[in-house]
Design a protein around this motif. Structure first.
Motif, short mmCIF file in Angstrom:
data_model
loop_
_atom_site.label_atom_id
_atom_site.label_comp_id
_atom_site.label_asym_id
_atom_site.label_seq_id
_atom_site.Cartn_x
_atom_site.Cartn_y
_atom_site.Cartn_z
N ARG A 188 0.86 -1.20 0.00
CA ARG A 188 0.00 0.00 0.00
C ARG A 188 0.88 1.23 0.00
NH1 ARG A 188 0.29 2.66 4.73
NH2 ARG A 188 0.67 1.54 6.69
N PRO A 189 0.35 2.40 -0.40
CA PRO A 189 1.14 3.64 -0.32
C PRO A 189 1.45 4.00 1.14
CG PRO A 189 -0.74 3.89 -1.80
CD PRO A 189 -0.94 2.60 -1.09
N LEU A 190 2.58 4.65 1.34
CA LEU A 190 2.99 5.12 2.66
C LEU A 190 2.53 6.56 2.86
CD1 LEU A 190 4.88 2.63 2.23
CD2 LEU A 190 6.59 3.86 3.58
N VAL A 191 2.11 6.86 4.07
CA VAL A 191 1.67 8.22 4.40
C VAL A 191 2.81 8.95 5.11
CG1 VAL A 191 0.09 9.63 5.76
CG2 VAL A 191 -0.76 7.58 4.58
N ALA A 192 3.31 10.00 4.46
CA ALA A 192 4.27 10.92 5.08
C ALA A 192 3.49 12.14 5.56
CB ALA A 192 5.35 11.34 4.09
N ALA A 193 3.71 12.55 6.79
CA ALA A 193 2.85 13.59 7.36
C ALA A 193 3.66 14.64 8.12
CB ALA A 193 1.83 12.97 8.31
N GLU A 196 -1.82 6.04 14.12
CA GLU A 196 -1.93 4.78 13.38
C GLU A 196 -2.01 5.01 11.87
OE1 GLU A 196 -1.63 1.66 14.44
OE2 GLU A 196 -1.08 2.58 16.36
N GLY A 197 -2.38 6.21 11.45
CA GLY A 197 -2.50 6.49 10.03
C GLY A 197 -1.27 7.12 9.41
N ILE A 198 -0.18 7.23 10.19
CA ILE A 198 1.07 7.84 9.70
C ILE A 198 2.16 6.78 9.62
CG2 ILE A 198 2.91 9.48 10.24
CD1 ILE A 198 0.92 11.27 11.52
N ASP A 199 2.92 6.80 8.54
CA ASP A 199 4.06 5.89 8.39
C ASP A 199 5.39 6.61 8.57
OD1 ASP A 199 2.46 3.54 7.65
OD2 ASP A 199 2.03 4.68 5.83
N ILE A 200 5.46 7.87 8.19
CA ILE A 200 6.69 8.67 8.33
C ILE A 200 6.28 10.06 8.79
CG2 ILE A 200 8.71 9.64 7.15
CD1 ILE A 200 8.37 7.43 5.02
N LEU A 201 6.94 10.57 9.83
CA LEU A 201 6.70 11.95 10.27
C LEU A 201 7.81 12.85 9.72
CD1 LEU A 201 4.92 13.71 12.52
CD2 LEU A 201 7.22 13.92 13.43
N VAL A 202 7.42 13.98 9.17
CA VAL A 202 8.37 14.95 8.64
C VAL A 202 8.26 16.24 9.43
CG1 VAL A 202 9.10 16.26 6.61
CG2 VAL A 202 8.18 13.95 6.33
N ILE A 245 7.13 5.76 15.09
CA ILE A 245 7.06 6.27 13.72
C ILE A 245 8.43 6.86 13.34
CG2 ILE A 245 5.95 7.94 12.17
CD1 ILE A 245 3.52 7.86 14.06
N PRO A 246 9.08 6.39 12.29
CA PRO A 246 10.35 6.99 11.85
C PRO A 246 10.16 8.46 11.47
CG PRO A 246 10.04 4.85 10.83
CD PRO A 246 8.73 5.20 11.48
N VAL A 247 11.20 9.26 11.67
CA VAL A 247 11.09 10.70 11.44
C VAL A 247 12.18 11.18 10.49
CG1 VAL A 247 10.08 11.07 13.73
CG2 VAL A 247 12.54 11.37 13.42
N LYS A 280 6.33 8.73 -6.33
CA LYS A 280 4.96 9.27 -6.40
C LYS A 280 3.91 8.17 -6.32
CE LYS A 280 6.28 13.43 -8.93
NZ LYS A 280 6.21 14.20 -10.20
N ASP A 281 4.29 6.96 -6.72
CA ASP A 281 3.36 5.85 -6.63
C ASP A 281 3.21 5.34 -5.20
OD1 ASP A 281 2.79 5.84 -9.34
OD2 ASP A 281 4.35 4.36 -9.82
N ILE A 282 4.28 5.42 -4.40
CA ILE A 282 4.26 4.77 -3.08
C ILE A 282 4.11 5.74 -1.92
CG2 ILE A 282 5.64 2.83 -3.91
CD1 ILE A 282 8.07 4.10 -2.50
N LEU A 283 4.04 7.06 -2.18
CA LEU A 283 3.95 8.04 -1.09
C LEU A 283 2.71 8.89 -1.22
CD1 LEU A 283 7.69 9.14 -0.95
CD2 LEU A 283 6.43 8.15 0.97
#
Length: 375
Positions: free
Chosen positions: A200-205, A274-280, A301-303, A231-234
């Motif tokens: 599934r796509p990853l959510v960067a937030a 739970e809806g975040i995969d990467i925090l920016v 969550i990785p940052v 762009k396909d996976i994020l």
């Protein structure tokens, strides 16, 4: 003993510094009488303090006058003009409270959570108090005349609490205690590190107030530098509210209909984790201690953070997060693709961040706070 906790929550509904002040209140619960004195009339901080059963009183504030792009710790021209008369009036209000409560100088501890409230506390301390405490949440600008004057006032404080080494380094006074910010998510942190999601796509937030210093425009523009695979996976999510929302939406729309940037508004971190995969955290100025980064650690969550101030200190030079230069959307895009394509690095950063979250446990913070302040 009565502790007056001076806060100004007029510019943020519930900012990171105000979350720390709520933990300060919990640390003091049952140990002394605690009175919250806020310069706002309504905020998320006041709602939580009232629901927790703390006594709340109101001072007359000027925080909302600072201009829509100013942080709570900056002074606008309108605020400077209002500062003298409002300070005199707040002195009168506070001394009236003190008289009615029959409090002597040795019965009072003044705790200031912001620079503006410390200015008031400084004047109040001239009428006598047991201790004057300032909790430093900002990395001071050594080039600023106002900050230089503020540092001179700090010499009257009995205790200064610094939330990070980056903060302590900019305050050249001897009586500074390092006290990392607590995080209420720490007791509920997961037992295991996260694995890189597959299929599934990853959510960067980004989780932040929508103001210029947060660098959110760089986050949006980084989409332009992603490869077709990236762009396909994020997918990009932005959690927060603020005066820049309209311009940020315009920036996203200019990238075309295929740019998947979703504006989610303000949601407490525990509800969105739970809806975040990467925090920016792409801040363009040094921050003291990014609460969203600490919350991400507690949630495994990785940052990815800019190499500035307290946020790079939290990342421990790449041990707990990926560091990127500020104002570099291209570097951010590269870091996102690298992390999204590396299961080993993703798991390592998740594991290390989770281990680092132990230093931010509320129980540890409360014990250290009481040992420093009430000893």
């Amino acid at each position: 003993m009565t502790v007056f906790v001076l806060e100004d929550s007029s510019k943020h509904w519930l900012g990171g510094g105000q979350q720390v002040t709520l933990e300060v209140l919990e640390a003091l619960r049952g140990r002394c009488r605690t009175i919250v004195c806020d310069m706002a009339r309504r905020s998320g901080f006041l709602d939580r303090a009232s629901k927790a059963g703390f006594e709340v009183r109101f001072l007359y504030g000027f925080g909302a006058l600072g201009g829509k792009f100013r942080q709570s710790y900056n002074l606008g021209v309108a605020e400077l003009l209002c500062l003298p008369p409002l300070t005199l009036w707040n002195l009168f209000v506070f001394l009236r409270w003190r008289y009615r409560l029959a409090l002597g100088p040795r019965d009072i501890i003044l705790y200031a959570a912001t620079k503006k409230t410390f200015f008031l506390a400084w004047w109040l301390s001239l009428f006598g108090c047991r201790k004057l405490i300032f909790h430093a949440h900002t990395v001071e600008d050594s080039r600023s005349i106002i900050d230089s004057l503020f540092k001179a006032l700090l010499r009257r404080a009995d205790i200064i609490l610094a939330v990070s080494t980056a903060v302590r380094r900019r305050l050249p006074v001897p009586h500074i205690e390092l006290l990392p910010n607590p995080c209420s998510l720490a007791p509920r942190r997961p037992l295991e590190a996260r694995a890189l999601p597959l299929g599934r796509p990853l959510v960067a937030a980004v989780v932040a107030s929508l103001i210029p210093i947060k660098g959110i425009e760089d986050f949006i523009v980084s989409w332009r530098f992603l490869s077709s695979h990236g762009k396909d996976i994020l997918r990009y999510h932005i959690y927060g509210t603020g005066p820049m929302e309209r311009s940020l939406r315009r920036t996203a729309s200019e990238l075309g209909p295929d740019c998947p940037v979703a504006f989610k508004g303000f949601i407490p971190f525990e509800e969105l984790a739970e809806g975040i995969d990467i925090l920016v955290q792409p801040s363009i100025v040094p921050e003291a201690c990014g609460m969203s980064v600490v919350e991400a650690f507690c949630s495994a969550i990785p940052v990815i953070v800019t190499d500035l101030g307290g946020q790079s200190e939290l990342a421990e030079n790449g041990h707990c997060g990926i560091l990127i230069p500020p104002r570099s959307p291209e570097a951010l895009a590269g870091a996102l693709e690298r992390l999204a394509s590396s299961p080993d690095e993703y798991h390592r950063l998740s594991r290390n961040g989770l281990a680092a979250s132990a230093a931010h446990h509320p129980d540890l913070f409360r014990r250290r706070f009481n040992a420093i302040v009430l000893s």
